[in-house]
Design a protein around this motif. Structure first.
Motif, PDB file in Angstrom:
ATOM      1  N   ASP A 185       4.932  -5.507   0.154  1.00  0.00           N
ATOM      2  CA  ASP A 185       4.531  -6.446   1.196  1.00  0.00           C
ATOM      3  C   ASP A 185       4.947  -7.875   0.810  1.00  0.00           C
ATOM      4  O   ASP A 185       5.374  -8.146  -0.313  1.00  0.00           O
ATOM      5  CB  ASP A 185       3.024  -6.360   1.423  1.00  0.00           C
ATOM      6  CG  ASP A 185       2.623  -6.806   2.817  1.00  0.00           C
ATOM      7  OD1 ASP A 185       3.481  -7.350   3.549  1.00  0.00           O
ATOM      8  OD2 ASP A 185       1.443  -6.635   3.183  1.00  0.00           O
ATOM      9  N   GLN A 214       2.415  -7.127  -3.202  1.00  0.00           N
ATOM     10  CA  GLN A 214       1.674  -5.892  -3.444  1.00  0.00           C
ATOM     11  C   GLN A 214       2.483  -4.684  -2.965  1.00  0.00           C
ATOM     12  O   GLN A 214       3.088  -4.715  -1.890  1.00  0.00           O
ATOM     13  CB  GLN A 214       0.329  -5.925  -2.721  1.00  0.00           C
ATOM     14  CG  GLN A 214      -0.502  -4.655  -2.873  1.00  0.00           C
ATOM     15  CD  GLN A 214      -0.876  -4.358  -4.307  1.00  0.00           C
ATOM     16  OE1 GLN A 214      -1.468  -5.198  -4.983  1.00  0.00           O
ATOM     17  NE2 GLN A 214      -0.522  -3.170  -4.793  1.00  0.00           N
ATOM     18  N   HIS A 215       2.479  -3.617  -3.780  1.00  0.00           N
ATOM     19  CA  HIS A 215       3.168  -2.382  -3.413  1.00  0.00           C
ATOM     20  C   HIS A 215       2.181  -1.335  -2.905  1.00  0.00           C
ATOM     21  O   HIS A 215       1.101  -1.162  -3.484  1.00  0.00           O
ATOM     22  CB  HIS A 215       3.918  -1.811  -4.618  1.00  0.00           C
ATOM     23  CG  HIS A 215       5.113  -2.611  -5.014  1.00  0.00           C
ATOM     24  ND1 HIS A 215       5.031  -3.741  -5.812  1.00  0.00           N
ATOM     25  CD2 HIS A 215       6.444  -2.448  -4.725  1.00  0.00           C
ATOM     26  CE1 HIS A 215       6.251  -4.235  -5.990  1.00  0.00           C
ATOM     27  NE2 HIS A 215       7.120  -3.482  -5.356  1.00  0.00           N
ATOM     28  N   TYR A 216       2.587  -0.631  -1.862  1.00  0.00           N
ATOM     29  CA  TYR A 216       1.799   0.455  -1.280  1.00  0.00           C
ATOM     30  C   TYR A 216       2.665   1.713  -1.235  1.00  0.00           C
ATOM     31  O   TYR A 216       3.882   1.631  -0.998  1.00  0.00           O
ATOM     32  CB  TYR A 216       1.354   0.123   0.144  1.00  0.00           C
ATOM     33  CG  TYR A 216       0.476  -1.102   0.248  1.00  0.00           C
ATOM     34  CD1 TYR A 216      -0.906  -0.981   0.292  1.00  0.00           C
ATOM     35  CD2 TYR A 216       1.035  -2.382   0.308  1.00  0.00           C
ATOM     36  CE1 TYR A 216      -1.714  -2.104   0.382  1.00  0.00           C
ATOM     37  CE2 TYR A 216       0.238  -3.509   0.407  1.00  0.00           C
ATOM     38  CZ  TYR A 216      -1.142  -3.366   0.444  1.00  0.00           C
ATOM     39  OH  TYR A 216      -1.927  -4.482   0.542  1.00  0.00           O
ATOM     40  N   LYS A 226      -2.741   1.787  -2.363  1.00  0.00           N
ATOM     41  CA  LYS A 226      -2.215   0.635  -3.095  1.00  0.00           C
ATOM     42  C   LYS A 226      -1.854   1.094  -4.508  1.00  0.00           C
ATOM     43  O   LYS A 226      -2.602   1.840  -5.150  1.00  0.00           O
ATOM     44  CB  LYS A 226      -3.266  -0.471  -3.146  1.00  0.00           C
ATOM     45  CG  LYS A 226      -2.803  -1.771  -3.760  1.00  0.00           C
ATOM     46  CD  LYS A 226      -3.943  -2.787  -3.828  1.00  0.00           C
ATOM     47  CE  LYS A 226      -4.354  -3.224  -2.436  1.00  0.00           C
ATOM     48  NZ  LYS A 226      -5.385  -4.315  -2.498  1.00  0.00           N
ATOM     49  N   TYR A 237      -2.510  -0.861   6.206  1.00  0.00           N
ATOM     50  CA  TYR A 237      -3.351   0.334   6.321  1.00  0.00           C
ATOM     51  C   TYR A 237      -3.444   0.889   7.742  1.00  0.00           C
ATOM     52  O   TYR A 237      -3.912   1.987   7.955  1.00  0.00           O
ATOM     53  CB  TYR A 237      -4.763   0.028   5.817  1.00  0.00           C
ATOM     54  CG  TYR A 237      -4.853  -0.271   4.341  1.00  0.00           C
ATOM     55  CD1 TYR A 237      -4.723   0.736   3.387  1.00  0.00           C
ATOM     56  CD2 TYR A 237      -5.075  -1.569   3.888  1.00  0.00           C
ATOM     57  CE1 TYR A 237      -4.815   0.458   2.027  1.00  0.00           C
ATOM     58  CE2 TYR A 237      -5.170  -1.863   2.535  1.00  0.00           C
ATOM     59  CZ  TYR A 237      -5.043  -0.840   1.610  1.00  0.00           C
ATOM     60  OH  TYR A 237      -5.137  -1.109   0.258  1.00  0.00           O
TER      61      TYR A 237
END
Length: 370
Positions: free
Chosen positions: A185, A189-191, A233, A301
């Motif tokens: 993102d 942050q990685h998802y 996450k 999400y």
């Protein structure tokens, strides 16, 4: 809802059923006329040519690292296993990483980046992978069945985007099913998005525990909400999940969840996430109806509201996409079975331009010329 391009798929299924009986250990791609369909000389022409013809490739996860395109696909082989709903005929054993300096430019095969024999916990079937980069390290995420024949997701690392990659000694704790797709993102942050029904085993994970006697498909609950893909996450070191796995809810424009019986729109496999003008675009395959569809939301999400079809059915049973920006354009990477003339387990990857409309919707692509 299947359109005029459905008929090559039906023919491809019948071809694939007999082709899986081949006695050769690994069938190499044959030269194919990229301008006509394998099923009908006077039929529609393919919109795009295979990116590589020396080996069979599928499930292309494309990324731009250091201003260069890297593609992390599955490597299809002749398995000599009859086709079935569990996908046993997709018996891939290693990954080759591809690269190109520009779309339409030369594609380089960098050879084997990870072999199943070098994954300590692996049993069989290296399916669709994805990759990510953080703090000088490249991460290759892959699904493979463990020694109990249950799909888990593993991670391997390298200092080079082309590998070789070294696998962690164990799968990611709490991981299951197939098709990991890692999204970074805007805040860094990685998802991970993942999951696949039928052979992907997602329907066997109701209540958070694996039930080997569970349904082989998603049938029997036609009026229930469809099985959801998953999102989680990733930890700061990229090797673990940082939180409990969550459902990705896909809803219609009235705010109601898509139902199991809605095979033209419900999720089957092949999660992918991209972000455009502040919106999150979750795309996926509908599986047995052969569409690449998409839904949009306001955060990683969801929920995600179904918007339409990105790619109409291609030649072959499966499809699997990635969507990336490069040189001020967006591109859709996908696969079909042009090289194998319709054998559904022997695929080849392709790329075509993807266009967002002014209202944020995506133009539907048909993989054949008019």
């Amino acid at each position: 809802m299947l359109q005029k391009y459905t008929y090559p798929i039906i023919i491809a299924l019948s071809i694939a059923a007999s082709a899986c009986q081949s006695k050769k250990p690994e069938k190499q791609p044959e030269a194919a006329n990229a301008q006509t369909t394998p099923t009908e000389a006077s039929g529609p022409q393919f919109l795009n040519k295979p990116l590589i013809t020396e080996i069979y490739t599928a499930d292309p996860s494309a990324h731009v690292f250091n201003n260069k395109i890297y593609i992390y696909p599955s490597h299809d082989i002749e398995s000599n296993i009859p086709q079935n709903d569990n996908g046993d005929h997709f018996a891939m054993r290693d990954y080759h990483i591809l690269s190109q300096d520009s779309v339409g430019g030369k594609v380089t095969d960098h050879g084997v980046a990870l072999d199943i024999k070098d994954i300590p916990w692996a049993g069989r079937q290296l399916w669709a992978p994805d990759a990510a980069f953080k703090d000088g390290t490249y991460f290759l995420y892959f699904p493979v069945k463990d020694k109990n024949d249950v799909f888990r997701i593993g991670v391997a690392t390298s200092k080079s985007p082309t590998g070789p990659f070294k696998a962690d000694p164990k799968p990611i704790e709490g991981s299951f099913s197939i098709d990991p797709a890692v999204f970074k993102d805007s805040d860094g942050q990685h998802y991970m998005y993942f999951g696949g029904i039928w052979g992907g085993q997602l329907q066997k994970w109701e209540n958070g525990k694996f039930n080997p006697a569970g349904s082989k498909t998603d049938s029997g609950k036609e009026n229930d909400p469809a099985i959801s893909p998953k999102v989680v996450k990733l930890s700061a070191d990229m090797h673990q999940f940082a939180e409990p796995v969550k459902d990705v809810q896909i809803i219609d424009k009235a705010g109601k969840p898509l139902l199991t019986k809605d095979h033209d729109r419900r999720f089957f496999e092949a999660s992918w996430m991209h972000k455009y003008n502040g919106k999150y675009y979750f795309s996926y395959s509908t599986g047995d109806t052969h569409y690449i569809a998409y839904a949009t939301g306001d955060n990683p999400y969801g929920p995600f509201t179904y918007q339409g079809v990105i790619l109409n059915p291609v030649l072959g049973w499966t499809n699997h996409q990635s969507i990336v920006p490069f040189s001020d354009k967006w591109y859709l990477f996908y696969h079909d079975t042009e090289l194998s003339k319709g054998q559904t387990h022997l695929r080849n990857i392709k790329v075509t331009e993807l266009k967002h409309n002014p209202d944020g919707t995506i133009e539907t692509i048909t993989a054949y010329k008019e």
